[in-house]
Design an enzyme around this catalytic site. Structure first.
Site, PDB file in Angstrom:
ATOM      1  CE1 TYR A 114     -17.189  57.931   0.507  1.00 22.29           C
ATOM      2  CE2 TYR A 114     -16.969  57.894   2.896  1.00 22.29           C
ATOM      3  CZ  TYR A 114     -16.604  58.396   1.664  1.00 22.29           C
ATOM      4  OH  TYR A 114     -15.641  59.370   1.584  1.00 22.29           O
ATOM      5  CD1 TRP A 116     -11.964  57.272   2.591  1.00 24.14           C
ATOM      6  CD2 TRP A 116      -9.730  57.319   2.325  1.00 24.14           C
ATOM      7  NE1 TRP A 116     -11.611  58.528   2.168  1.00 24.14           N
ATOM      8  CE2 TRP A 116     -10.250  58.585   2.005  1.00 24.14           C
ATOM      9  CE3 TRP A 116      -8.358  57.113   2.245  1.00 24.14           C
ATOM     10  CZ2 TRP A 116      -9.433  59.651   1.586  1.00 24.14           C
ATOM     11  CZ3 TRP A 116      -7.550  58.165   1.839  1.00 24.14           C
ATOM     12  CH2 TRP A 116      -8.089  59.413   1.510  1.00 24.14           C
TER      13      TRP A 116
END
Ligand SMILES: Nc1nc2c(c(=O)[nH]1)N[C@H]1C(S)=C(S)[C@@H](COP(=O)(O)OP(=O)(O)OC[C@H]3O[C@@H](n4cnc5c(=O)[nH]c(N)nc54)[C@H](O)[C@@H]3O)O[C@H]1N2
Ligand SMILES: Nc1nc2c(c(=O)[nH]1)N[C@H]1C(S)=C(S)[C@@H](COP(=O)(O)OP(=O)(O)OC[C@H]3O[C@@H](n4cnc5c(=O)[nH]c(N)nc54)[C@H](O)[C@@H]3O)O[C@H]1N2
Ligand SMILES: [Mo]
Length: 774
Positions: A114, A116
């Site tokens: 996980y 960005w």
């Protein structure tokens, strides 16, 4: 001097920039001429891009390299690293993946990964990792996001989809023309609108917010932090106790019912199960009427204020904005469900400027009046492994293999994890209760990451593969969340031996005999053109104009033209609920969900309810007096560029600021700039005091993002001297339904530190002891 518009472009989550390069280095990022409100965050990259914190060569933790997988895992974070060649590391990684696949199966590889990462559609690290692992039999994945997992699991039961409505929130244009009152839970924090995942062409939140405040729209900021609504907007500030929004909304619902202000016709035509919810509101099911006075004792607002708010909402065309932060708290499913319920009672869902919006300015795209680009992502292939975790259950996965967990109506089992592979995210930034993560982190035999800098994740990995930054690679910014498509130029040579994530996986897949599966026999340049052309095909099918690739490449950017009609969430449904039903079992808005009720979860029953959070200011036997809000940082994106000059300029005496009200400061005999220990039973960190009257008394505000830096890196509960609030936050799921993270539910105490403390070492690289190449 070259004309600015002739300079090459790059795209980041915090904006698009024209880049001035000389002597082989990026010297300056100049704002894109289309950007009406550029963010200063980007400047943080310049001074660290070529600095000591770059990972310059593939690096392997000493004990792992010398003694093999699983060796001295308690030394992760303190063991030195040894640099190896790419060919050697590719073999090491390939052999280790093969060993684990053969002995335990692919589910023993956890690669939820996980995070960005950076903007740029092709070199999206997580997609590259997943594509690669799918070529070798798959991996255990993660489901949903830290941003709003509770909504991602819950809203499909209520509205049939979450993403669809998030992407089509009623636009600012519609608000400007129609709204009378904007009730903003968690405010409309412009600090967050600086960014948008996948790139931003032009920032539009500030301009819209200011235009709205200049028209006749009144704003109510419901938040522990006054600055969550821009000062210039004015408006009213209500600061209930954190995490009590559901109770407040129930008090509003009771008032609407009592005063006959509910839109019965709307409820009948468009919703399901209102009667069951009403029985709860009236106290028929649990003996507690959810009156404004009841809500007032929980929220610590006046009952009169709540009643007046309810009346004002029914008198006006009202937009209720619920910030995503409301989901990142214990029972975070409830505030969104409750807000939808109140919006339904007001009967304004689907009307221009009315109803509900999910987080205006949580990122730049929310409320945009733009065409959603039919962006084609990098195909990831198929993952044949079915095991997964709800994203925030990472420590449970590592600590409790083979145990069961509940999720969205079913029971699942955590697989055993031997390898963790992370590319493009930082669990030592994002996860709650880092002390617990530290315990779990000792369990896997091998931890691999692709990183460009020696941050808290890289320092705690066994194998660190140095990746390029976006400045070192050609890419394309092409996301459904922004109308601009940007050709990102390669601006500098790769630092040291770093490679793109694509090249990293190409090398490993070659060593594993699956190179052509992974590359699809395309170069990165060919892939970028492919992504563009595939998107163009879809665009043409939808009647959207898009130039040919060659023209786009020459121009450097392209913008989809804006839709003529204002975007109004659920307008079609309102106009014709039979022709345009929702994807719920009833086809309507489920104020009561039979499906959810049948799950039988006490912590998430069949309609919105108030459930006490595990920690809050109203808790009986309160051990810690402050509610800690660890919100998103104004001066960076998460942990990215915390080591850069822009982020570091915002520290006070080199430590993270913590904001408290003057009443609390005097109770604790604290003054501005004092160094404090912020603590609870889970951990502690250092911070510098800022006295701020815009903080609700009893609340302490400390943004996320400081790189985790324990005084004693071998100890799980050691004080973080750099101020990462996740040493304090609890690691518990929102409920059995979504199992989302609950960072915003956290009690702490503060105490003055009046002796010198160890200096921050987060921004020093680890020890690198020679290399295996002699
Ligand atoms: N206490 C608290 N905790 C929170 C939150 C909160 O509100 N409070 N919010 C949560 C939320 S909403 C989120 S989304 C998460 C965010 O958590 P993350 O997304 O994990 O945080 P980032 O710091 O953005 O991590 C991205 C990482 O990718 C790396 N990176 C950048 N570009 C590249 C690349 O091209 N290739 C590779 N391989 N790596 C790259 C960066 O160096 C960085 O380490 O945090 C969560 N944690
Ligand atoms: N500059 C910058 N912008 C970002 C990010 C970043 O790291 N930096 N991260 C991005 C990401 S990944 C995400 S998910 C979004 C998140 O967007 P949000 O979820 O909106 O972000 P937060 O800053 O956590 O929360 C917004 C505000 O909600 C308030 N709040 C917290 N708890 C409560 C509560 O219980 N009740 C009420 N009424 N208010 C509360 C806090 O005061 C906080 O400032 O932001 C994005 N934008
Ligand atoms: Mo997020």
């Amino acid at each position: 001097m070259i004309q600015k518009t002739k300079l090459p472009l790059t795209s980041t989550h915090w904006g698009t920039y024209r880049v001035r390069v000389s002597k082989g280095r990026v010297q300056e990022l100049l704002s894109f001429e289309q950007d009406q409100d550029p963010s200063p965050i980007g400047s943080g990259i310049i001074d660290v891009h070529h600095g000591a914190m770059r990972v310059r060569a593939p690096s392997v933790r000493k004990s792992w390299l010398e003694n093999g997988p699983g060796s001295n895992t308690d030394l992760r974070g303190t063991d030195p690293f040894i640099e190896v060649s790419w060919s050697e590391v590719e073999k090491l990684v390939a052999n280790e993946l093969n060993r684990v696949r053969k002995d335990y199966g692919n589910s023993a590889i956890y690669a939820g990964s996980y995070g960005w990462s950076s903007a740029g559609r092709f070199h999206h690290a997580q997609s590259q990792l997943h594509r690669f692992l799918n070529c070798i039999g798959g991996y255990t994945r993660s489901k949903f996001t830290y941003s709003f997992a509770a909504a991602e699991a819950m809203i499909p039961h209520i509205l049939g989809s979450y993403r669809e409505f998030l992407d089509t929130c009623t636009s600012w244009d519609s608000i400007l023309e129609n709204t009378g009152l904007c009730v903003c839970f968690g405010g409309i924090p412009l600090k967050n609108g600086q960014i948008s995942q996948g790139g931003v062409g032009s920032h539009f939140q500030r301009q819209n917010l200011i235009a709205a405040s200049k028209s006749n729209i009144s704003f109510i900021n419901i938040s522990p932090v006054k600055a969550d609504l821009l000062e210039e907007v004015g408006g009213e500030w209500l600061s209930p106790r954190p995490n009590t929004d559901t109770a407040l909304l129930l008090g509003i619902a009771y008032t609407l019912h009592k005063d006959g202000l509910t839109d019965i016709a709307f409820l009948k035509k468009y919703t399901e199960g209102y009667e069951k919810f009403l029985a709860y509101v009236l106290g028929e099911t649990d003996g507690i009427p959810k009156t404004a006075s009841w809500a007032a004792t929980i929220c610590e607002l006046d009952a009169e204020t709540i009643e007046n708010l309810a009346k004002k909402m029914s008198r006006n065309r009202t937009m209720i904005s619920v910030s995503w932060s409301l989901t990142r708290q214990d029972h975070g499913e409830q505030p969104f469900w409750m807000a939808i319920t109140v919006a339904a009672m007001l009967g304004q869902i689907g009307l221009p400027g009315g109803g509900i919006g999910f987080g205006y300015s949580a990122t730049n795209f929310v409320g945009g009046q733009f065409t959603i680009p039919p962006a084609v992502p990098l195909p990831q292939g198929r993952n044949p492994i079915s095991s997964f975790i709800p994203v925030a259950r990472i420590s449970d996965l590592l600590l409790h293999p083979n145990e069961t967990f509940n999720f969205d109506g079913k029971e699942y089992v955590y697989p055993e994890t031997k390898i963790v592979y992370w590319a493009g995210g930082n669990p030592f930034h994002h996860h709650q209760d880092l002390g617990r993560l530290m315990q779990g982190w000792k369990k896997p035999e091998t931890i691999i990451c692709n990183e460009w800098c020696w941050n808290s994740l890289a320092k705690r990995s066994d194998i660190v593969l140095p990746c390029n930054t976006p400045l070192e690679r050609e890419d394309i910014a092409l996301t459904p969340r922004d109308p601009y498509v940007v050709k990102m130029s390669r601006l500098t040579e790769s630092f040291g031996e770093s490679k793109t994530d694509f090249e990293i996986f190409q090398g490993i897949s070659r060593a594993m005999g699956v190179e052509s599966n992974f590359t699809g026999e395309r170069t990165s340049t060919e892939w970028i053109e492919w992504l563009y052309e595939e998107t163009r095909k879809r665009a043409v099918e939808r009647g959207l104009a898009m130039p040919e690739y060659k023209k786009f490449d020459e121009e450097g950017w392209f913008k989809f033209s804006d839709p003529k009609e204002n975007i109004v969430m659920l307008q079609d449904f309102r106009q014709d609920p039979v022709q345009n039903p929702l994807k719920t079992p009833s086809g309507k808005i489920e104020i009561y969900s039979e499906v959810v009720a049948n799950f039988g979860y006490h912590d998430c029953p069949g309609h919105a309810v108030w459930r006490e959070p595990c920690e809050w200011l109203g808790i009986k036997k309160k051990k810690f007096p402050f509610h800690l809000i660890s919100n998103q940082p104004d001066n960076k994106l998460h942990s990215q560029l915390d080591h850069g000059s822009y982020s570091r300029a915002a520290k006070i005496n080199g430590r993270e600021p913590i904001h408290i009200n003057s009443l609390d400061a005097s109770k604790k005999s604290l003054k501005s700039n004092d160094l404090v220990l912020v603590f609870n039973d889970r951990g502690s960190c250092l911070a510098s005091v800022v006295i701020n009257e815009g903080i609700r008394p009893g609340v302490a505000l400390m943004s996320t993002g400081a790189w985790y830096d324990p005084i004693d890196p071998t100890s799980e509960r050691s004080t973080c001297k750099n101020g990462n609030p996740n040493v304090l936050t609890p690691d518990k799921g929102t409920s059995s339904l979504a199992q989302g993270p609950i960072a915003h539910t956290c009690l702490v105490d503060l105490t003055l530190i009046d002796k010198p403390m160890p200096k921050v070492t987060a921004y020093d690289p680890p020890r690198i002891i020679g290399n295996s190449r002699g």
